[in-house]
Design a protein around this motif. Structure first.
Motif, short mmCIF file in Angstrom:
data_model
loop_
_atom_site.label_atom_id
_atom_site.label_comp_id
_atom_site.label_asym_id
_atom_site.label_seq_id
_atom_site.Cartn_x
_atom_site.Cartn_y
_atom_site.Cartn_z
N ALA A 49 48.25 34.67 47.12
CA ALA A 49 48.06 35.94 46.30
C ALA A 49 47.13 36.90 47.38
N TRP A 50 46.35 36.29 47.96
CA TRP A 50 45.36 37.16 48.91
C TRP A 50 44.38 38.07 48.16
N LEU A 51 43.90 37.79 46.96
CA LEU A 51 43.00 38.66 46.26
C LEU A 51 41.83 38.81 47.02
N PRO A 52 41.30 40.00 47.11
CA PRO A 52 39.94 40.13 47.79
C PRO A 52 38.73 39.86 46.92
N ASP A 53 37.63 39.31 47.53
CA ASP A 53 36.71 38.94 46.77
C ASP A 53 35.15 39.82 46.65
N VAL A 54 35.66 40.77 47.12
CA VAL A 54 34.63 41.90 47.04
C VAL A 54 35.15 43.21 46.10
N MET A 55 34.54 43.38 44.90
CA MET A 55 34.88 44.43 43.81
C MET A 55 33.98 45.53 44.01
N SER A 56 34.36 46.71 43.73
CA SER A 56 33.44 47.98 43.53
C SER A 56 32.89 47.91 42.27
N ALA A 57 31.74 48.53 41.98
CA ALA A 57 30.94 48.57 40.87
C ALA A 57 31.44 49.60 39.98
N ASP A 58 32.44 50.59 40.73
CA ASP A 58 33.00 51.67 39.98
C ASP A 58 34.14 51.27 39.17
N PRO A 59 34.49 50.97 38.13
CA PRO A 59 35.74 50.68 37.43
C PRO A 59 36.82 51.81 37.68
N ALA A 60 36.71 52.87 38.07
CA ALA A 60 37.58 53.73 38.40
C ALA A 60 38.25 53.76 39.81
N ALA A 61 37.53 53.07 40.56
CA ALA A 61 37.78 53.04 41.93
C ALA A 61 39.37 52.31 42.12
N ASP A 69 49.57 44.55 43.49
CA ASP A 69 50.85 43.81 43.73
C ASP A 69 51.17 42.92 42.55
N LEU A 70 49.91 42.21 42.21
CA LEU A 70 50.18 41.15 41.33
C LEU A 70 50.01 41.55 40.05
N ALA A 71 49.39 42.68 39.72
CA ALA A 71 49.28 43.33 38.26
C ALA A 71 50.45 43.19 37.53
N PRO A 72 51.69 43.66 37.88
CA PRO A 72 53.19 43.77 37.28
C PRO A 72 53.35 42.49 36.75
N TRP A 73 53.27 41.39 37.64
CA TRP A 73 53.81 40.09 37.24
C TRP A 73 52.73 39.47 36.01
N LEU A 74 51.52 39.86 35.87
CA LEU A 74 50.56 39.56 34.78
C LEU A 74 51.04 40.35 33.69
N ASN A 97 37.42 34.98 40.43
CA ASN A 97 37.83 36.19 40.95
C ASN A 97 39.13 36.96 40.33
N ALA A 98 40.06 35.94 40.32
CA ALA A 98 41.53 36.50 40.00
C ALA A 98 41.62 37.03 38.46
N ILE A 99 40.74 36.38 37.56
CA ILE A 99 40.48 36.72 36.14
C ILE A 99 39.71 38.07 36.11
N ASP A 100 38.68 38.20 36.98
CA ASP A 100 38.00 39.39 36.73
C ASP A 100 38.63 40.68 37.46
N TRP A 101 39.67 40.51 38.17
CA TRP A 101 40.32 41.67 39.03
C TRP A 101 41.04 42.57 37.95
N TYR A 102 41.44 41.65 36.59
CA TYR A 102 42.31 42.45 35.78
C TYR A 102 41.67 42.42 34.36
N ASP A 103 42.41 42.99 33.81
CA ASP A 103 41.79 43.26 32.05
C ASP A 103 42.76 43.32 31.10
N GLU A 104 43.50 44.44 31.02
CA GLU A 104 44.56 44.74 29.88
C GLU A 104 45.69 43.65 30.20
#
Length: 203
Positions: A49-61, A69-74, A97-104
């Protein structure tokens, strides 16, 4: 059962280490689910899936393309099975890391677990994952499939050894039955009233 009635089940392989057992366990679990008419099964391997491990502190970023790309599958899933080993009494960083990239995408959906490890069968990892998914408003299923001393459990054919196979088959059946119940109930509930993570107020 029509395709529209099927439950979308996503099996997530949580480990990305070389030589991992996760793909073997995930494919066995997916094969059990594919035998049933009520599940439409996808397998997502976090190693590809190649999800990056650096996230922005801005939730709107804007999220990275791999995350988008992975979001629609989840989001399309009605239920999840998370396949996890136990590393140092917990689950892999790649999975967190994968869990934290998503929410809804996780909200108001059931999550079941297949774990593997040594003497602990990976159950410490599952215990920690239950706490994490609760924060995402997911419902974790009590029934699990866990492989004790997993390297001795599976043969070269990618299936449990003959003596252990009936017990694992039964554990998988029970977990899938429970997962399907929750998936149907929560899909109906989401259709009747869209889920919101905002604080609910009673009159």
């Amino acid at each position: 059962m029509s395709e529209s009635d099927q439950l979308r089940l996503v099996v997530v392989i949580g480990s990305v280490r070389k030589g991992r057992f996760g793909p073997v366990a995930a494919e066995w679990m997916a094969s059990r689910a594919r035998l049933r008419p009520d599940f439409d099964v996808d397998v997502i391997d976090l190693a590809t899936a190649w999800l990056p491990d650096v996230m922005s502190a801005d939730p709107a970023a804007l999220k990275p393309q791999a995350v988008q790309d992975l979001a629609p599958w989840l989001a399309a899933a009605d239920a999840f099975i998370v396949v996890t080993p136990e590393y140092n009494q917990s689950f892999p960083a790649s999975l967190k890391n994968a869990i934290d990239w998503y929410d809804e995408e996780w909200h108001a959906k059931p999550v079941a677990f297949l774990s593997y490890g040594g003497a602990s069968s990976g159950l410490a990892a599952v215990g920690h994952l239950r706490q994490v998914f609760a924060e995402f408003h997911a419902v974790t299923v009590r029934e699990t499939v866990s492989f004790h001393e997993y390297r001795d459990c599976f043969g070269a054919n990618g299936r449990p050894v003959a003596g252990d196979a009936p017990a694992y088959e039964e554990a998988a059946r029970l977990m899938l039955d429970r997962l399907a119940w929750w998936a149907r109930a929560l899909r109906l509930a989401r259709a009747r009233e869209p889920f919101t993570a905002k604080q609910l107020h009673t009159q």
